[in-house]
Design an enzyme around this catalytic site. Structure first.
Site, PDB file in Angstrom:
ATOM      1  CG  ASN A  69      -0.346   0.659   2.432  1.00  0.00           C
ATOM      2  OD1 ASN A  69      -0.340   1.879   2.572  1.00  0.00           O
ATOM      3  ND2 ASN A  69       0.208  -0.179   3.309  1.00  0.00           N
ATOM      4  CB  CYS A 134       3.344   6.299   7.749  1.00  0.00           C
ATOM      5  SG  CYS A 134       2.734   6.190   6.058  1.00  0.00           S
ATOM      6  CE  LYS A 169       1.448  -0.234  13.166  1.00  0.00           C
ATOM      7  NZ  LYS A 169       0.150  -0.110  12.507  1.00  0.00           N
ATOM      8  N   GLY A 267      -4.389  -7.260  10.941  1.00  0.00           N
ATOM      9  CA  GLY A 267      -4.358  -6.183   9.950  1.00  0.00           C
ATOM     10  C   GLY A 267      -4.831  -6.640   8.589  1.00  0.00           C
TER      11      GLY A 267
HETATM   12  O1  DOR Z   1       1.577   0.967   5.531  1.00  0.00           O
HETATM   13  C1  DOR Z   1       1.124   1.997   5.988  1.00  0.00           C
HETATM   14  N1  DOR Z   1       0.278   2.728   5.268  1.00  0.00           N
HETATM   15  N2  DOR Z   1       1.470   2.389   7.227  1.00  0.00           N
HETATM   16  C2  DOR Z   1       1.067   3.544   7.758  1.00  0.00           C
HETATM   17  O2  DOR Z   1       1.458   3.867   8.850  1.00  0.00           O
HETATM   18  C3  DOR Z   1       0.160   4.412   7.036  1.00  0.00           C
HETATM   19  C4  DOR Z   1      -0.435   3.827   5.813  1.00  0.00           C
HETATM   20  C5  DOR Z   1      -0.649   4.881   4.772  1.00  0.00           C
HETATM   21  O3  DOR Z   1      -1.641   5.616   4.907  1.00  0.00           O
HETATM   22  O4  DOR Z   1       0.164   5.023   3.864  1.00  0.00           O
END
Ligand code: DOR
Length: 305
Positions: A69, A134, A169, A267
């Site tokens: 993602n 993130c 986190k 998740g």
């Molecule tokens: O993988 C992730 N995607 N981790 C995050 O903390 C935020 C999310 C994103 O919104 O990109």
């Protein structure tokens, strides 16, 4: 029956099962599949002081090893969450499930502002989760969690602005060192791991499979990495941990508990099978019973090396 109640840094959960932020919306979407109040806690999608659009689409891609993602923390903002989610989330809490609200920002100031807004508008929040890991934003979120010094700086900045438990986190690296710095800075618990920085290239077009060149990888392939990170963190800190990464069965959750996690989040598996969480919880209960203990806390960190 085995007692399943746990305490994640002041968050009293009726059982260890939680959901990973960004894979569970604000919870209500899952009520059509099962009674969400069977879970110990849910962690809502991260929200910022003002709405964010996130990255351009496509921002999700499945790969053989898992899910990628590049969402970029798209969210409606804390005011909208508080307005639209308050009725459901307050009711969920009255049914005994804790509500963890995730804090995001591009800078220390934005994290502090977001915490202030949760304090003002989100009385239903049992705890805040500070996302400093993130992989899809270039400033703030991702950068703050990458060193012990910047992680602790973010934690210290928000600490005076809330009396709720703060869970941090973490990214999947240097978890012992960064975890110790976060504990010293006043974190009540740590949740780990966030997604692993990754890429997927379409060799025909020579472009990324997502609109952005880089992404975060999640799903079954990250599970053994996450178990190791939890184990390393558990030997370095004395605050409780929430294990996150590729949990799709009760045995996966059990591994995190043995490695030292007090709670476990589901998740990516929520995206593959939105009905999976209660099954994982049942399997975790069966495993705990099979271990001949009276209380699941006896199994936290019970890995024998
Ligand atoms: O993988 C992730 N995607 N981790 C995050 O903390 C935020 C999310 C994103 O919104 O990109």
């Amino acid at each position: 029956a085995v007692s399943m109640a746990v305490n994640l840094g002041g968050v009293r959960m009726k059982n260890p099962l939680n959901t990973a932020s960004g894979t569970y919306g604000f919870g209500n979407q899952f009520e059509g599949f099962y009674d969400v109040s069977c879970l110990g806690a849910i962690t809502c999608k991260g929200c910022s002081a003002v709405p964010w659009e996130g990255n351009p689409a496509p921002r999700l891609a499945e790969v053989p090893s898992g899910m990628m993602n590049s969402v970029g923390l798209a969210n409606p903002g804390i005011a909208a969450l508080a307005h639209e989610g308050a009725a459901y989330l307050s009711e969920l809490r009255s049914r005994g499930t804790q509500v963890i609200c995730q804090v995001i920002g591009h800078s220390i100031e934005e994290y502090v502002r977001a915490v202030e807004l949760y304090e003002e508008f989100a009385p239903f929040a049992s705890a805040l989760e500070l996302n400093i890991s993130c992989p899809n934003v270039s400033a703030g979120g991702a950068a703050m969690g990458s060193t012990p010094r910047s992680a602790a700086e973010a934690m210290r900045a928000v600490r005076p602005h809330t009396r709720r438990p703060v869970i941090v986190k973490m990214a999947p690296h240097d978890v012992a060192e960064i975890g110790r710095a976060l504990e010293d800075a006043g974190a009540d618990a740590l949740s780990l791991i966030n997604t692993i920085p990754a890429m997927a290239i379409d060799v025909h077009t020579r472009r990324s499979r997502l609109a952005r060149p880089t992404a975060g990888l999640s799903g079954p392939c990250v599970h053994p990495i996450a178990v190791r990170m939890v184990w390393e963190a558990s030997r370095a800190v004395s605050i409780p941990l929430c294990g996150i990464g590729g949990v799709a069965s009760g045995e996966d959750a059990a591994e995190f508990i043995l490695a030292g996690a007090t709670a476990v989040s589901v998740g990516t598996a929520n995206l593959y099978d939105p009905t999976c969480a209660p099954r994982i919880l049942d399997e975790l209960r069966e495993w705990a019973a099979s271990q001949g203990v009276r209380d699941i806390n006896e199994l936290v960190g019970a890995f024998e090396c």
